[in-house]
Design an enzyme around this catalytic site. Structure first.
Site, short mmCIF file in Angstrom:
data_model
loop_
_atom_site.label_atom_id
_atom_site.label_comp_id
_atom_site.label_asym_id
_atom_site.label_seq_id
_atom_site.Cartn_x
_atom_site.Cartn_y
_atom_site.Cartn_z
N HIS A 130 0.84 -1.21 0.00
CA HIS A 130 0.00 0.00 0.00
C HIS A 130 0.87 1.26 0.00
O HIS A 130 0.58 2.23 0.71
CB HIS A 130 -0.95 0.01 1.20
CG HIS A 130 -1.88 -1.16 1.27
ND1 HIS A 130 -3.13 -1.16 0.67
CD2 HIS A 130 -1.73 -2.37 1.84
CE1 HIS A 130 -3.71 -2.32 0.89
NE2 HIS A 130 -2.88 -3.07 1.60
N TYR A 176 2.86 -4.66 11.09
CA TYR A 176 2.67 -3.23 10.88
C TYR A 176 3.68 -2.43 11.68
O TYR A 176 4.23 -1.43 11.20
CB TYR A 176 1.25 -2.82 11.29
CG TYR A 176 0.18 -3.16 10.28
CD1 TYR A 176 0.16 -4.39 9.64
CD2 TYR A 176 -0.83 -2.27 9.98
CE1 TYR A 176 -0.83 -4.72 8.73
CE2 TYR A 176 -1.83 -2.58 9.07
CZ TYR A 176 -1.82 -3.81 8.46
OH TYR A 176 -2.81 -4.13 7.55
#
Length: 299
Positions: free
Chosen positions: A21, A288
Protein backbone atom coordinates in the site's frame (compact mmCIF):
# COMPACT_ATOMS: atom_id res chain seq x y z
CA UNK A 1 13.03 -14.32 7.06
CA UNK A 2 10.12 -12.20 8.33
CA UNK A 3 7.00 -11.30 6.40
CA UNK A 4 8.26 -7.70 6.16
CA UNK A 5 11.52 -8.93 4.58
CA UNK A 6 9.49 -10.92 2.07
CA UNK A 7 7.34 -7.91 1.22
CA UNK A 8 10.48 -5.89 0.51
CA UNK A 9 11.66 -8.59 -1.85
CA UNK A 10 8.30 -8.66 -3.58
CA UNK A 11 8.26 -5.00 -4.64
CA UNK A 12 11.81 -3.85 -3.99
CA UNK A 13 12.91 -1.43 -1.30
CA UNK A 14 11.40 2.07 -1.51
CA UNK A 15 12.69 4.04 1.48
CA UNK A 16 10.07 5.97 3.40
CA UNK A 17 7.12 4.09 1.85
CA UNK A 18 4.95 1.33 3.27
CA UNK A 19 6.03 -2.21 2.36
CA UNK A 20 2.58 -2.67 0.83
CA UNK A 21 0.00 0.00 0.00
CA UNK A 22 2.92 2.32 -0.75
CA UNK A 23 1.01 4.88 -2.80
CA UNK A 24 -2.05 6.20 -1.01
CA UNK A 25 -3.88 9.35 -0.05
CA UNK A 26 -5.79 10.34 3.08
CA UNK A 27 -9.16 12.05 3.34
CA UNK A 28 -11.25 13.73 6.04
CA UNK A 29 -14.49 11.91 6.80
CA UNK A 30 -17.34 11.67 9.29
CA UNK A 31 -18.97 8.44 10.44
CA UNK A 32 -22.59 8.64 11.60
CA UNK A 33 -23.82 5.50 13.36
CA UNK A 34 -27.32 4.26 12.60
CA UNK A 35 -27.90 3.17 16.20
CA UNK A 36 -28.51 -0.44 15.15
CA UNK A 37 -25.22 -1.58 16.71
CA UNK A 38 -26.00 -0.18 20.16
CA UNK A 39 -27.75 -3.38 21.26
CA UNK A 40 -24.70 -5.49 20.40
CA UNK A 41 -21.59 -3.44 21.31
CA UNK A 42 -20.62 -0.73 23.74
CA UNK A 43 -18.11 0.74 21.24
CA UNK A 44 -18.80 4.48 21.42
CA UNK A 45 -18.25 5.27 17.73
CA UNK A 46 -20.94 2.73 16.73
CA UNK A 47 -23.69 3.80 19.12
CA UNK A 48 -25.20 7.26 18.54
CA UNK A 49 -23.01 10.33 17.95
CA UNK A 50 -21.10 11.12 14.72
CA UNK A 51 -17.33 10.79 14.95
CA UNK A 52 -14.60 12.27 12.74
CA UNK A 53 -12.46 9.84 10.79
CA UNK A 54 -9.47 9.67 8.44
CA UNK A 55 -9.72 7.39 5.40
CA UNK A 56 -6.71 6.20 3.40
CA UNK A 57 -7.15 4.67 -0.07
CA UNK A 58 -4.36 2.78 -1.82
CA UNK A 59 -3.53 -0.17 -4.00
CA UNK A 60 -1.58 -2.99 -2.36
CA UNK A 61 1.65 -2.61 -4.35
CA UNK A 62 4.82 -1.94 -2.40
CA UNK A 63 6.16 0.05 -5.37
CA UNK A 64 4.69 3.58 -5.48
CA UNK A 65 5.28 3.64 -9.24
CA UNK A 66 2.91 0.72 -9.89
CA UNK A 67 0.32 1.67 -12.55
CA UNK A 68 -3.30 1.89 -11.47
CA UNK A 69 -5.09 0.20 -14.36
CA UNK A 70 -4.97 -2.58 -16.91
CA UNK A 71 -4.68 -5.67 -14.72
CA UNK A 72 -6.46 -6.93 -11.58
CA UNK A 73 -5.26 -4.96 -8.56
CA UNK A 74 -6.12 -5.44 -4.90
CA UNK A 75 -6.99 -2.09 -3.32
CA UNK A 76 -7.37 -0.95 0.25
CA UNK A 77 -9.59 1.30 2.33
CA UNK A 78 -8.29 2.01 5.85
CA UNK A 79 -10.47 3.98 8.26
CA UNK A 80 -9.21 5.56 11.47
CA UNK A 81 -12.09 6.60 13.71
CA UNK A 82 -10.83 9.45 15.88
CA UNK A 83 -13.21 9.47 18.85
CA UNK A 84 -12.45 6.97 20.25
CA UNK A 85 -9.41 6.08 18.14
CA UNK A 86 -9.85 2.69 16.52
CA UNK A 87 -8.96 1.40 13.04
CA UNK A 88 -10.80 -0.67 10.45
CA UNK A 89 -8.66 -1.95 7.56
CA UNK A 90 -10.28 -3.53 4.51
CA UNK A 91 -9.56 -4.78 0.98
CA UNK A 92 -11.63 -5.31 -2.15
CA UNK A 93 -11.44 -9.11 -1.81
CA UNK A 94 -13.72 -10.86 0.71
CA UNK A 95 -11.20 -13.29 2.21
CA UNK A 96 -7.50 -13.38 3.07
CA UNK A 97 -4.91 -15.41 1.16
CA UNK A 98 -3.50 -17.45 4.04
CA UNK A 99 -4.98 -19.04 7.14
CA UNK A 100 -1.96 -18.63 9.46
CA UNK A 101 1.07 -16.31 9.68
CA UNK A 102 3.40 -19.18 8.73
CA UNK A 103 1.37 -19.91 5.61
CA UNK A 104 1.33 -16.21 4.72
CA UNK A 105 5.12 -16.25 4.84
CA UNK A 106 5.12 -19.32 2.58
CA UNK A 107 2.86 -17.44 0.19
CA UNK A 108 5.11 -14.38 0.04
CA UNK A 109 8.06 -16.64 -0.64
CA UNK A 110 6.17 -18.21 -3.53
CA UNK A 111 5.67 -14.70 -4.93
CA UNK A 112 9.25 -13.51 -4.40
CA UNK A 113 11.67 -16.41 -4.79
CA UNK A 114 11.21 -16.50 -8.58
CA UNK A 115 11.27 -13.65 -11.14
CA UNK A 116 8.04 -11.68 -11.62
CA UNK A 117 6.04 -12.95 -14.59
CA UNK A 118 8.11 -16.12 -14.90
CA UNK A 119 6.81 -19.64 -15.30
CA UNK A 120 8.76 -20.57 -12.18
CA UNK A 121 6.79 -18.07 -10.09
CA UNK A 122 3.50 -19.30 -11.52
CA UNK A 123 4.49 -22.87 -10.65
CA UNK A 124 5.43 -21.79 -7.11
CA UNK A 125 2.03 -20.15 -6.61
CA UNK A 126 0.24 -23.23 -7.94
CA UNK A 127 2.28 -25.39 -5.56
CA UNK A 128 1.32 -23.13 -2.64
CA UNK A 129 -2.39 -23.32 -3.49
CA UNK A 130 -2.19 -27.08 -3.96
CA UNK A 131 -0.63 -27.44 -0.51
CA UNK A 132 -3.09 -24.93 0.98
CA UNK A 133 -6.42 -25.36 -0.84
CA UNK A 134 -8.19 -23.05 1.60
CA UNK A 135 -6.33 -20.18 -0.10
CA UNK A 136 -7.75 -20.88 -3.56
CA UNK A 137 -10.82 -18.68 -3.06
CA UNK A 138 -8.78 -15.55 -2.28
CA UNK A 139 -6.42 -16.11 -5.23
CA UNK A 140 -9.37 -16.56 -7.57
CA UNK A 141 -11.01 -13.39 -6.27
CA UNK A 142 -7.79 -11.38 -6.62
CA UNK A 143 -7.19 -12.64 -10.16
CA UNK A 144 -10.63 -11.59 -11.37
CA UNK A 145 -11.06 -8.15 -9.76
CA UNK A 146 -12.47 -5.72 -12.33
CA UNK A 147 -10.93 -2.27 -12.65
CA UNK A 148 -13.17 0.16 -10.74
CA UNK A 149 -14.46 3.44 -12.06
CA UNK A 150 -13.45 5.06 -8.78
CA UNK A 151 -12.50 4.32 -5.19
CA UNK A 152 -16.06 5.51 -4.55
CA UNK A 153 -17.51 2.49 -6.44
CA UNK A 154 -15.69 -0.42 -4.74
CA UNK A 155 -16.95 -2.86 -2.11
CA UNK A 156 -14.42 -3.47 0.69
CA UNK A 157 -14.23 -6.29 3.26
CA UNK A 158 -12.32 -6.27 6.57
CA UNK A 159 -11.81 -10.06 6.09
CA UNK A 160 -11.15 -10.96 9.74
CA UNK A 161 -13.63 -11.79 12.46
CA UNK A 162 -13.90 -9.52 15.50
CA UNK A 163 -15.78 -9.85 18.78
CA UNK A 164 -18.48 -7.40 19.78
CA UNK A 165 -19.16 -7.12 23.49
CA UNK A 166 -22.71 -6.00 24.22
CA UNK A 167 -24.09 -3.86 27.07
CA UNK A 168 -25.10 -7.06 28.87
CA UNK A 169 -21.67 -8.65 28.36
CA UNK A 170 -22.79 -10.96 25.55
CA UNK A 171 -20.03 -11.62 22.99
CA UNK A 172 -20.77 -12.04 19.29
CA UNK A 173 -18.45 -12.67 16.34
CA UNK A 174 -18.81 -10.18 13.50
CA UNK A 175 -17.29 -9.27 10.14
CA UNK A 176 -17.38 -5.86 8.46
CA UNK A 177 -18.06 -4.77 4.88
CA UNK A 178 -18.19 -1.29 3.30
CA UNK A 179 -20.85 -0.91 0.60
CA UNK A 180 -20.44 2.10 -1.74
CA UNK A 181 -23.56 4.25 -1.81
CA UNK A 182 -22.73 5.15 -5.42
CA UNK A 183 -23.02 1.47 -6.39
CA UNK A 184 -20.47 -0.88 -7.93
CA UNK A 185 -19.12 0.50 -11.20
CA UNK A 186 -16.32 -0.99 -13.26
CA UNK A 187 -14.41 -0.28 -16.47
CA UNK A 188 -12.86 -2.47 -19.14
CA UNK A 189 -9.23 -3.30 -18.38
CA UNK A 190 -8.14 -2.32 -21.89
CA UNK A 191 -9.57 1.17 -21.40
CA UNK A 192 -7.44 1.73 -18.30
CA UNK A 193 -4.10 0.35 -19.48
CA UNK A 194 -2.59 3.83 -19.83
CA UNK A 195 -3.52 4.98 -16.32
CA UNK A 196 -0.58 6.46 -14.44
CA UNK A 197 0.21 5.62 -10.80
CA UNK A 198 -2.32 7.34 -8.55
CA UNK A 199 -4.94 7.82 -11.27
CA UNK A 200 -7.78 6.68 -9.02
CA UNK A 201 -6.56 8.87 -6.15
CA UNK A 202 -6.67 11.89 -8.47
CA UNK A 203 -10.13 10.83 -9.69
CA UNK A 204 -11.41 10.64 -6.13
CA UNK A 205 -10.03 14.06 -5.27
CA UNK A 206 -11.75 15.50 -8.34
CA UNK A 207 -14.99 13.73 -7.45
CA UNK A 208 -14.90 15.12 -3.91
CA UNK A 209 -14.60 18.59 -5.38
CA UNK A 210 -18.17 18.10 -6.63
CA UNK A 211 -19.79 16.20 -3.75
CA UNK A 212 -18.95 13.95 -0.78
CA UNK A 213 -18.53 10.20 -1.26
CA UNK A 214 -20.24 7.80 1.12
CA UNK A 215 -20.22 4.16 2.22
CA UNK A 216 -22.54 2.10 4.42
CA UNK A 217 -20.95 -0.11 7.07
CA UNK A 218 -22.53 -3.57 6.95
CA UNK A 219 -21.92 -5.90 9.90
CA UNK A 220 -22.46 -9.65 9.50
CA UNK A 221 -23.03 -11.90 12.54
CA UNK A 222 -21.52 -15.38 12.63
CA UNK A 223 -23.60 -18.51 12.92
CA UNK A 224 -22.70 -21.18 15.51
CA UNK A 225 -20.61 -23.21 13.06
CA UNK A 226 -18.96 -20.37 11.13
CA UNK A 227 -15.13 -20.25 11.25
CA UNK A 228 -13.74 -17.32 13.22
CA UNK A 229 -10.05 -18.26 13.28
CA UNK A 230 -9.59 -18.70 9.51
CA UNK A 231 -9.78 -15.53 7.37
CA UNK A 232 -9.65 -17.54 4.13
CA UNK A 233 -13.18 -18.84 4.73
CA UNK A 234 -16.25 -16.67 4.01
CA UNK A 235 -19.42 -16.88 6.06
CA UNK A 236 -22.66 -17.79 4.27
CA UNK A 237 -24.56 -14.90 2.72
CA UNK A 238 -27.70 -15.73 4.67
CA UNK A 239 -26.20 -14.78 8.04
CA UNK A 240 -27.97 -11.83 9.74
CA UNK A 241 -26.61 -8.34 9.05
CA UNK A 242 -27.17 -4.80 10.25
CA UNK A 243 -26.38 -1.39 8.79
CA UNK A 244 -24.12 0.06 11.46
CA UNK A 245 -23.81 3.54 9.96
CA UNK A 246 -22.71 5.76 7.12
CA UNK A 247 -19.24 7.08 6.34
CA UNK A 248 -19.11 10.36 4.43
CA UNK A 249 -15.75 11.27 2.89
CA UNK A 250 -15.44 15.00 2.44
CA UNK A 251 -12.04 16.17 1.20
CA UNK A 252 -8.30 15.38 1.19
CA UNK A 253 -6.64 15.98 4.56
CA UNK A 254 -4.68 19.21 4.91
CA UNK A 255 -1.53 17.43 6.12
CA UNK A 256 -1.00 14.46 3.82
CA UNK A 257 2.56 13.86 5.05
CA UNK A 258 1.47 13.54 8.68
CA UNK A 259 -1.43 11.18 8.05
CA UNK A 260 0.46 9.10 5.49
CA UNK A 261 3.10 8.39 8.15
CA UNK A 262 0.39 7.15 10.49
CA UNK A 263 -0.20 3.44 11.06
CA UNK A 264 -3.68 2.09 10.35
CA UNK A 265 -3.64 -1.01 12.55
CA UNK A 266 -6.62 -3.43 12.49
CA UNK A 267 -5.76 -4.57 16.02
CA UNK A 268 -6.14 -1.03 17.43
CA UNK A 269 -9.53 -1.53 19.03
CA UNK A 270 -11.74 0.26 21.53
CA UNK A 271 -13.92 -0.83 24.45
CA UNK A 272 -16.73 -3.00 23.17
CA UNK A 273 -14.65 -4.66 20.41
CA UNK A 274 -12.09 -7.42 20.91
CA UNK A 275 -9.79 -9.52 18.76
CA UNK A 276 -11.14 -12.86 17.63
CA UNK A 277 -9.13 -16.10 17.69
CA UNK A 278 -7.80 -15.36 14.18
CA UNK A 279 -3.97 -15.75 14.36
CA UNK A 280 -3.40 -13.72 11.19
CA UNK A 281 -5.23 -10.74 12.65
CA UNK A 282 -3.13 -10.88 15.82
CA UNK A 283 0.10 -11.15 13.81
CA UNK A 284 -0.67 -8.08 11.72
CA UNK A 285 0.12 -5.83 14.69
CA UNK A 286 3.73 -7.09 14.71
CA UNK A 287 4.11 -6.76 10.95
CA UNK A 288 2.67 -3.23 10.88
CA UNK A 289 4.89 -2.13 13.77
CA UNK A 290 8.03 -3.46 12.08
CA UNK A 291 7.14 -1.86 8.76
CA UNK A 292 6.52 1.46 10.51
CA UNK A 293 9.84 1.20 12.36
CA UNK A 294 11.71 0.73 9.09
CA UNK A 295 9.87 3.62 7.42
CA UNK A 296 10.61 5.94 10.34
CA UNK A 297 14.29 4.97 10.07
CA UNK A 298 14.30 6.02 6.41
CA UNK A 299 14.41 2.47 5.06
Amino acid sequence: MTVVDAMERMSGLHPGFRRTHALGRCYDAVFTPSGAAAAYTTAAHLRSEPTPAIVRYSNTAGDPAEPDGGTPVVRGMAVKFLSPETDLVSLNVPVFMASTPAKFLDMTRALTDQPKGSRQRADAVIAFITANPESAHAFQEAATIPVPESYATIRFWAQHAFVWVGPDGTCRFVRYRWEPDAGLRHLRAEDTADWVPGHLLDELTDRLGRAPVSFTLKVQFAGPEDPTADPTQPWPDDRPEIDAGRLEIVKPVADQEFWDRTVFDPTRLTDGIELSDDPVLAYRKQAYAEGHRRRAAGR
